[in-house]
Enzyme design. Sequence first.
Site, PDB file in Angstrom:
ATOM      1  N   ASP A   1      44.251  40.341  28.882  1.00  0.00           N
ATOM      2  CA  ASP A   1      45.160  41.017  29.565  1.00  0.00           C
ATOM      3  C   ASP A   1      44.851  40.508  30.992  1.00  0.00           C
ATOM      4  OD1 ASP A   1      42.806  42.041  30.269  1.00  0.00           O
ATOM      5  OD2 ASP A   1      43.451  43.449  28.581  1.00  0.00           O
TER       6      ASP A   1
ATOM      7  N   LYS B   1      51.381  44.099  31.154  1.00  0.00           N
ATOM      8  CA  LYS B   1      52.697  44.566  31.591  1.00  0.00           C
ATOM      9  C   LYS B   1      53.018  43.296  32.956  1.00  0.00           C
ATOM     10  CE  LYS B   1      54.322  48.339  28.550  1.00  0.00           C
ATOM     11  NZ  LYS B   1      54.186  49.487  29.140  1.00  0.00           N
TER      12      LYS B   1
ATOM     13  N   MET C   1      37.974  49.406  40.468  1.00  0.00           N
ATOM     14  CA  MET C   1      39.460  49.889  41.008  1.00  0.00           C
ATOM     15  C   MET C   1      40.129  51.251  41.538  1.00  0.00           C
ATOM     16  SD  MET C   1      39.328  50.856  36.529  1.00  0.00           S
ATOM     17  CE  MET C   1      37.867  51.005  36.262  1.00  0.00           C
TER      18      MET C   1
HETATM   19  N1  SAH Z   1      35.315  44.733  33.209  1.00  0.00           N
HETATM   20  C1  SAH Z   1      35.203  43.861  34.761  1.00  0.00           C
HETATM   21  C2  SAH Z   1      35.719  45.558  35.480  1.00  0.00           C
HETATM   22  C3  SAH Z   1      37.192  45.539  34.735  1.00  0.00           C
HETATM   23  S1  SAH Z   1      37.859  47.441  35.677  1.00  0.00           S
HETATM   24  C4  SAH Z   1      34.248  43.866  34.977  1.00  0.00           C
HETATM   25  O1  SAH Z   1      33.707  43.673  34.121  1.00  0.00           O
HETATM   26  O2  SAH Z   1      34.107  42.765  35.694  1.00  0.00           O
HETATM   27  C5  SAH Z   1      38.609  45.972  37.043  1.00  0.00           C
HETATM   28  C6  SAH Z   1      38.001  46.175  38.521  1.00  0.00           C
HETATM   29  O3  SAH Z   1      36.929  45.152  38.991  1.00  0.00           O
HETATM   30  C7  SAH Z   1      39.068  45.819  39.342  1.00  0.00           C
HETATM   31  O4  SAH Z   1      40.302  46.220  40.108  1.00  0.00           O
HETATM   32  C8  SAH Z   1      38.420  45.085  40.278  1.00  0.00           C
HETATM   33  O5  SAH Z   1      38.278  46.704  41.216  1.00  0.00           O
HETATM   34  C9  SAH Z   1      37.140  44.324  39.786  1.00  0.00           C
HETATM   35  N2  SAH Z   1      37.305  43.598  39.802  1.00  0.00           N
HETATM   36  C10 SAH Z   1      37.325  42.372  39.002  1.00  0.00           C
HETATM   37  N3  SAH Z   1      37.499  41.216  39.062  1.00  0.00           N
HETATM   38  C11 SAH Z   1      37.560  41.106  40.312  1.00  0.00           C
HETATM   39  C12 SAH Z   1      37.531  40.201  41.953  1.00  0.00           C
HETATM   40  N4  SAH Z   1      37.489  38.675  41.486  1.00  0.00           N
HETATM   41  N5  SAH Z   1      37.567  40.649  42.958  1.00  0.00           N
HETATM   42  C13 SAH Z   1      36.697  41.848  42.873  1.00  0.00           C
HETATM   43  N6  SAH Z   1      37.077  42.939  42.578  1.00  0.00           N
HETATM   44  C14 SAH Z   1      37.821  42.923  40.889  1.00  0.00           C
END
Ligand code: SAH
Length: 243
Positions: free
Chosen positions: A34, A56, A169
Site C-alpha cells: 500500500d 487508493k 496517524m
Molecule cells: N506500521 C507502521 C505504522 C503504520 S500507521 C510503522 O510501524 O511505522 C501510519 C502512520 O505512521 C502515519 O500516519 C505516520 O504517523 C507514521 N509514519 C509512517 N512513516 C512515517 C515517516 N516516514 N515519517 C513520519 N511518520 C511516519
Amino acid sequence: MGKVYLTGAGPGDLELITVKALRLVREADIIIYDRLANPDILKEAKSGCEFVYVGKEDSHHTLPQEEINEVIYQAALKHERVVRLKGGDPFVFGRGGEEGIYLHQRGIAFEIIPGITSAISVPAYAGIPVTHRGVTASFRVVTGHESDKGESQIPWENFKTDDTIVFLMGLHRLKKITAKLIEIGKPKNHPIAVISRGTTPEEKTVVGTLEDIYAKAKDLPTPALIIVGEVVKLREELSWFES
Ligand code: SAH
C-alpha cells in the site's frame, strides 16, 4: 500453495529495511503493497515480479481490510512467494495480525518479518530518544486516528504520567489531541514535536508546546507523527539528520 511473508519495509530511508526483508523483496513472485514511505524498495524486485497496489491514491484510504486479506490469500493460491509489504513494522498499526489470522484460518503458511517502526526510528532521526535516563523510563505508541463519534478508544487518563507519547496517524487531529492533553492536566508549555516524512531527504521536524504546535505544524506533509514529552528538548543537542 505458496507462502506469505508479512514484511515490514521500514520507515522511509531505503537502508532501514532489514536484510531479510530485502532478500524476500528480491525473491518475491508477487508483492502486495500500500502507501509505502519509500516505494523505491519495489525496484529491488526481480524481473517478472507482479505488483499489486491495495491503496487508493486519491483518498489515501486503502481497500477494505477484508478485501486485502482476500487478495493476499488468492495470491498465495497462485504464487510460491508472496510478499505483503508494509511501512514500518507490520504489527504496529499495520493490521498484519488480521492478515495472519485470515491466512491461518485458510491453511496458508506465513512468516512475519518485523520492520523498523516509524514510532521509534523517526524520532531518532529527529534527534529525539523515546526514552532517556532521568527524563522518562517508558513510552507509549498510540493511534491518533479515531472517529469523533462515540466514546474515545484512547486511554487519555493514562497519559498523566511522564511517559513519552508517540501518536501515529494523528496529524489531522493535532488540535484535538493537544486540547485533550491540556484537559487531563499537562501544562500548556509541555514539549511536543511533529515530524514529517521522517528518515527521508524531505524530513522536517517542528518543535513547539501543546499550545502553539497546531499553528506551527498543521500544514506539514504526511506521513507525519507526533511526539509528546520532555525528551523532545534533547533534540537541541541530539539533532543530527536535519542539520
Ligand atoms: N506500521 C507502521 C505504522 C503504520 S500507521 C510503522 O510501524 O511505522 C501510519 C502512520 O505512521 C502515519 O500516519 C505516520 O504517523 C507514521 N509514519 C509512517 N512513516 C512515517 C515517516 N516516514 N515519517 C513520519 N511518520 C511516519
